[in-house]
Design a protein around this motif. Structure first.
Motif, PDB file in Angstrom:
ATOM      1  N   LYS A 150       9.883  -4.641 -22.831  1.00  0.00           N
ATOM      2  CA  LYS A 150      11.105  -4.393 -23.611  1.00  0.00           C
ATOM      3  C   LYS A 150      12.348  -4.631 -22.773  1.00  0.00           C
ATOM      4  N   GLU A 151      12.210  -4.420 -21.452  1.00  0.00           N
ATOM      5  CA  GLU A 151      13.386  -4.565 -20.601  1.00  0.00           C
ATOM      6  C   GLU A 151      12.992  -4.923 -19.182  1.00  0.00           C
ATOM      7  N   ALA A 152      13.962  -5.432 -18.435  1.00  0.00           N
ATOM      8  CA  ALA A 152      13.733  -5.792 -17.041  1.00  0.00           C
ATOM      9  C   ALA A 152      14.957  -5.401 -16.234  1.00  0.00           C
ATOM     10  N   GLY A 153      14.718  -4.608 -15.190  1.00  0.00           N
ATOM     11  CA  GLY A 153      15.822  -4.138 -14.348  1.00  0.00           C
ATOM     12  C   GLY A 153      16.032  -5.037 -13.147  1.00  0.00           C
ATOM     13  N   PRO A 154      16.871  -4.594 -12.203  1.00  0.00           N
ATOM     14  CA  PRO A 154      17.191  -5.406 -11.033  1.00  0.00           C
ATOM     15  C   PRO A 154      15.951  -5.834 -10.239  1.00  0.00           C
ATOM     16  N   SER A 155      15.971  -7.068  -9.787  1.00  0.00           N
ATOM     17  CA  SER A 155      14.917  -7.697  -8.984  1.00  0.00           C
ATOM     18  C   SER A 155      13.626  -7.944  -9.748  1.00  0.00           C
ATOM     19  N   VAL A 156      13.644  -7.755 -11.060  1.00  0.00           N
ATOM     20  CA  VAL A 156      12.434  -7.995 -11.844  1.00  0.00           C
ATOM     21  C   VAL A 156      12.510  -9.399 -12.449  1.00  0.00           C
ATOM     22  N   PRO A 157      11.479 -10.218 -12.187  1.00  0.00           N
ATOM     23  CA  PRO A 157      11.468 -11.540 -12.820  1.00  0.00           C
ATOM     24  C   PRO A 157      10.830 -11.461 -14.206  1.00  0.00           C
ATOM     25  N   ALA A 179      13.070 -19.580 -20.008  1.00  0.00           N
ATOM     26  CA  ALA A 179      13.646 -19.512 -18.674  1.00  0.00           C
ATOM     27  C   ALA A 179      13.076 -18.301 -17.952  1.00  0.00           C
ATOM     28  N   THR A 180      12.679 -18.500 -16.701  1.00  0.00           N
ATOM     29  CA  THR A 180      12.297 -17.346 -15.891  1.00  0.00           C
ATOM     30  C   THR A 180      13.564 -16.879 -15.190  1.00  0.00           C
ATOM     31  N   VAL A 181      13.894 -15.632 -15.477  1.00  0.00           N
ATOM     32  CA  VAL A 181      15.141 -15.093 -14.950  1.00  0.00           C
ATOM     33  C   VAL A 181      14.814 -13.934 -14.009  1.00  0.00           C
ATOM     34  N   ASP A 214       0.827  -1.203   0.000  1.00  0.00           N
ATOM     35  CA  ASP A 214       0.000   0.000   0.000  1.00  0.00           C
ATOM     36  C   ASP A 214       0.864   1.258   0.000  1.00  0.00           C
ATOM     37  N   ASP A 215       2.067   1.124   0.569  1.00  0.00           N
ATOM     38  CA  ASP A 215       2.969   2.275   0.609  1.00  0.00           C
ATOM     39  C   ASP A 215       3.750   2.438  -0.689  1.00  0.00           C
ATOM     40  N   GLY A 216       3.476   1.578  -1.639  1.00  0.00           N
ATOM     41  CA  GLY A 216       4.111   1.702  -2.949  1.00  0.00           C
ATOM     42  C   GLY A 216       5.477   1.049  -3.034  1.00  0.00           C
ATOM     43  N   VAL A 217       5.782   0.209  -2.065  1.00  0.00           N
ATOM     44  CA  VAL A 217       7.068  -0.493  -2.119  1.00  0.00           C
ATOM     45  C   VAL A 217       6.886  -1.769  -2.952  1.00  0.00           C
ATOM     46  N   THR A 218       7.791  -1.991  -3.890  1.00  0.00           N
ATOM     47  CA  THR A 218       7.707  -3.189  -4.726  1.00  0.00           C
ATOM     48  C   THR A 218       8.453  -4.337  -4.051  1.00  0.00           C
ATOM     49  N   LEU A 219       7.827  -5.497  -4.030  1.00  0.00           N
ATOM     50  CA  LEU A 219       8.459  -6.689  -3.465  1.00  0.00           C
ATOM     51  C   LEU A 219       8.433  -7.792  -4.520  1.00  0.00           C
ATOM     52  N   SER A 220       9.530  -8.516  -4.639  1.00  0.00           N
ATOM     53  CA  SER A 220       9.572  -9.642  -5.587  1.00  0.00           C
ATOM     54  C   SER A 220       9.529 -10.947  -4.805  1.00  0.00           C
ATOM     55  N   PHE A 221       8.506 -11.734  -5.064  1.00  0.00           N
ATOM     56  CA  PHE A 221       8.381 -13.022  -4.373  1.00  0.00           C
ATOM     57  C   PHE A 221       8.806 -14.155  -5.292  1.00  0.00           C
ATOM     58  N   LEU A 222       9.595 -15.042  -4.743  1.00  0.00           N
ATOM     59  CA  LEU A 222       9.902 -16.259  -5.486  1.00  0.00           C
ATOM     60  C   LEU A 222       8.779 -17.232  -5.194  1.00  0.00           C
TER      61      LEU A 222
END
Ligand code: GDP
Length: 830
Positions: A557-564, A521-523, A374-382
């Motif tokens: 088009k692109e994926a930055g750090p922590s983006v699956p 592959a999921t990277v 809700d605070d707008g923080v992005t989290l990446s879950f495996l």
């Protein structure tokens, strides 16, 4: 002369009109006369002349037409002079031409000689440098040999090969003279071939080096010259063409086309050159470094040998500067005991429906997704519940997880896998957040969980420790926001950063062979930004990013750090935990992938050698108590393969074991069948099938292939098969009891017990035990079972009988005889 020529033309024209003769004559010029004469000569058959001049060759027969004051003799003299002059002129021109040619040739020769000299010098320098490099390399190799026993085989080969193939070290010696002779020979031929030939600086053919020059070589040279001439013509200049000597990076094996590419030579030329050396190869074949070195020298380039491992240097990690770093989302893995609600929690967090259709209940697909708090923080879950994937990735050097969420069910307690998860998180030094799940349940007792965690050195905040704990319910959604906030807070403390502006690096969290899309592959990008079109190497595979698909199924088009992201465009299926690196060129990517594949192949070969059937049998003989069931596992995704392997490892006891010879992702191939056949192992295909050739081979070789889509079924079948290896259990069934009333002595038989069968039946063939005060004092068989005087096979309960033991006499009244039968029972593993 040229003046004369001009007038001659005029005169001739005049001569064509006989009426003009006089006119021309009336001008009275000397030269005109000559022309006139000539005209007369030319127009001998003129009617007038024919009449008067008769057969006179001088054509001066008609004195009227002759210029005034010129005699026949004079006429003749002048004619001769004219002819002589003409001849002289032609001669001069020829001479000049010849001289010009000679001069040009001399110039050319001088130039060529200078070039040759220069070349010799250059080559001498190069040889010296190469020698130094060679020595350096050999020294290095020697060191490597000491380190790696495996290199031993390669070293002698390297030294032997060049000598065997026409000794490149001898080459430079005959080169200048040989070339000069060639040139002279060709110049004598008058076709100036030597020029281009000489220009092939340093391109000494093997034929020349060995003195065995042949026609084929010449025709090849001619072809090259022709091409060169055409090219020069096209360029429209006679500019000096300098052969560009390139430094050619040479790994221990190289594809022919790549070799040509690195030398900037035509592939066809390289293939031809190889053919001349007796190697029939296509451009897609790989040749060894020694052969490649000869070719490179042949084309006059410089060899720069690189060690195999050096190919990885291009992706060597560059330290990012602090100012380049930007904060990145944390990557979270959820761990915990089975059924404590990992999947439910992941699903609840993703706010999606529960993933249905999970065959057998074991999570088969690993992925990842991103959520925003809700605070707008992005989290990446495996999306990888369980610690199997976590550890297997870590063991491959891909530590992707920043935070572990440990799920413990509030209505349960700390379980074995909870403890394992704690240990894994600690080993990886990854901070933990405890999620006490199923808080909605009436039986929930979060404090019990907290207290139990204490015993495992996890001190939660509620117990005045440092580990955050959150009470949640995956079902009701209670506490989920709080959990996400805790994660965001933890991430803030960790100050996670990465440089998005560099060549991307990431870790494979899932890989599979998709029927429609090929290997996918999921990277999870860890550093830099992965873009469409990027060339990369990932584990033993390489490729070019054809498409990137995010966790919502959208093309990006692109994926930055922590983006699956799902990456399409691989040449093969990598494994979970493989690291992806973007490289500059496809050649680099391919080279690294090939190098890694080779290393892995060598490793497998070494491992395979240790698990041949013979060795297995040998081992079984030495260690007779343990029987092994070898199997091969192929699965659709890495997660399933790992889950199966883990399950297999758990099967068995101290008598029988399941040995997974090989596990992998993708269709069952002939290689798998080969390995299975060699080891007498069946192949277990989980959601994969054998390809046609593998099927045929398996049929021929009698290799069993079994297909499954539920892991539990597979596990059960393997258990059953392994059970078959257990030696059958002998089970005893008590069939009867008898009490000894009296003991008689019978001559010839010994002591005979007079008994009453109290339970069941006494059987002659059965085993017996003698119990005294409930202690077994003898076990054996019966010598005799008598009812009255007769020998009988069995006596029923309530009846009296006489029994005597084989080889045993110590029987007393009130002893109890236990009668039992043995039966063989096939056992199963549980
Ligand atoms: P995993 O094996 O750890 O992935 O556990 P699952 O997510 O498959 O959950 C196991 C079982 O617990 C399932 O039947 C879920 O419905 C149930 N479950 C999970 N979370 C909760 C919860 O918060 N409350 C209740 N009542 N049941 C839950």
């Amino acid at each position: 002369m040229s003046d004369n020529d001009g007038k001659k033309t005029l005169g001739l024209r005049g001569g064509n009109r006989p009426g003009n003769v006089t006119q021309s004559f009336s001008h009275g010029r000397k030269k005109n006369v000559v022309v006139e004469t000539k005209r007369k000569r030319v127009v001998v058959p003129k009617p007038g002349a024919a009449k008067t001049g008769g057969g006179s060759p001088k054509a001066g027969g008609d004195p009227n037409r002759r210029p005034a004051g010129i005699s026949d003799a004079e006429m003749e003299r002048r004619l001769k002079a004219l002819q002589a002059a003409k001849a002289r002129e032609a001669e001069d021109a020829a001479k000049r031409e010849a001289e010009e040619k000679a001069r040009a040739e001399a110039r050319e020769r001088r130039r060529l000689e200078a070039e040759a000299k220069e070349r010799e010098q250059r080559e001498a320098e190069e040889r010296a440098r190469k020698k130094a490099e060679d020595e350096e390399r050999k020294k290095k190799e020697a060191e490597e040999v000491a380190k790696r026993a495996a290199a031993e085989a390669a070293a002698p080969k390297k030294e032997a090969a060049p000598q065997g193939r026409g000794a490149p070290t001898n080459k430079p010696a005959p080169q200048p003279t040989q070339r000069k002779a060639d040139r002279e020979r060709e110049q004598r031929g008058g076709r100036g071939k030597g020029r281009d030939d000489g220009r092939r600086s340093g391109k000494l053919t093997l034929g020349q080096a060995t003195g065995g020059e042949n026609n084929r070589h010449r025709s090849m040279a001619a072809m090259k010259r022709k091409q060169e001439r055409a090219r020069q013509k096209a360029m429209g200049s006679a500019v000096e063409r300098e052969k560009v000597v390139r430094d050619v990076q040479l790994p221990e094996a190289i594809m022919v086309s790549e070799l040509a590419n690195r030398m900037a030579e035509r592939v066809a030329d390289v293939v031809k050159e190889l053919m001349k050396m007796g190697m029939m190869v296509t451009q897609n074949q790989t040749i060894d470094a020694d052969t490649a070195e000869l070719i490179i020298e042949e084309f006059g380039h410089k060899v720069v040998r690189v060690s195999d491992a050096d190919v990885e240097d291009v992706i060597s990690d560059v330290e990012d500067k602090d100012e380049e770093l930007q904060s990145r989302p944390p990557v979270i893995t959820i761990m915990g005991h089975v059924d404590h609600g990992k999947t439910s929690l992941l699903d609840a967090i993703r706010d999606a429906k529960v993933v249905s259709g999970e065959a057998g209940g074991i999570t088969q697909h690993i992925g990842a997704y991103q959520v925003k708090t809700d605070d707008g923080v992005t989290l990446s879950f495996l999306d990888t519940p369980g610690h199997a994937a976590f550890t297997s990735m870590r063991s491959r050097g891909a530590q992707v997880t920043d935070i572990v969420v440990l799920v413990v069910a509030a209505d349960d307690s700390v379980m074995p896998q909870t403890i394992e998860a704690i240990n894994h998180a600690k080993a990886a030094e990854v901070p933990m957040i405890v999620a006490i799940n199923k808080i909605d349940k009436p039986a929930a007792d979060p404090n019990k969980v907290r207290a139990e965690l204490l015993q495992h050195e996890v001190i939660v905040e509620a117990m005045s420790g440092e580990v955050q704990d959150v009470e949640v319910s995956a079902h009701t959604g209670q506490g989920l926001d709080e959990l996400l906030e805790s994660i965001a807070l933890q991430a803030e403390i960790l100050e996670l950063k990465a440089n998005p502006d560099r060549a991307a690096q990431g870790a494979v969290i899932e890989a599979q062979l998709d029927v429609g899309r090929g290997p996918v592959a999921t990277v999870l990008v860890q550093k830099g930004t992965l873009r469409q079109g990027d060339i990369f190497v990932v584990g033993e595979q390489y490729g070019k990013v054809r498409a990137l698909i995010n966790d919502k199924g959208e093309r990006v088009k692109e994926a930055g750090p922590s983006v699956p992201v799902e990456v399409l465009g691989l040449n093969g299926t990598p494994e979970a935990g493989d690291v992806l690196n973007v490289t500059e060129t496809e050649a680099q990517a391919r080279e690294i992938a090939e190098y890694r594949a080779q290393v892995a192949k060598d490793k497998r070969a070494a491992a395979g050698a240790a698990t041949t059937l013979e060795q297995l049998m040998q081992k079984a003989k030495e260690d007779e108590t343990v029987a092994e069931l070898p199997i091969l596992v192929k699965a659709d995704v890495q997660g399933s393969a790992e889950a199966i392997v883990q399950a297999m490892e758990k099967i068995g006891n101290n008598e029988v074991r399941v040995r997974v010879l090989h596990s992998g992702v993708g269709a069952i191939t002939e290689t798998d069948v080969g390995l299975a056949e060699a080891s007498g192992a069946p192949i277990m295909g989980f959601n994969v099938r054998a390809n046609a050739s593998a099927r045929n081979t398996a049929n021929q070789k009698g290799v069993e292939i079994r297909y499954y889509s539920v892991i539990y079924d597979l596990v059960d079948d393997v258990k059953a098969a392994a059970s078959g290896l257990l030696s059958a259990e002998i089970r005893e069934n008590f069939i009867g009891y008898a009490n000894i009333k009296e003991v008689f002595k019978v001559t010839g038989v010994g002591k005979v017990a007079g008994c009453l069968v109290t339970e069941g039946v006494a059987r002659r063939s059965a085993g017996v035990r003698l119990l005294r005060d409930n202690v077994v004092i003898h076990e054996g068989t019966l010598k005799t079972l008598k009812r009255f005087k007769d020998e009988v096979p069995e006596v029923q309960s309530g009846q009296e009988c006489g029994m005597a033991f084989e080889n045993y006499d110590d029987i007393r009244p009130n002893d109890v005889i236990e009668i039992f039968e043995r039966e063989e029972v096939t056992r199963t593993l549980d």
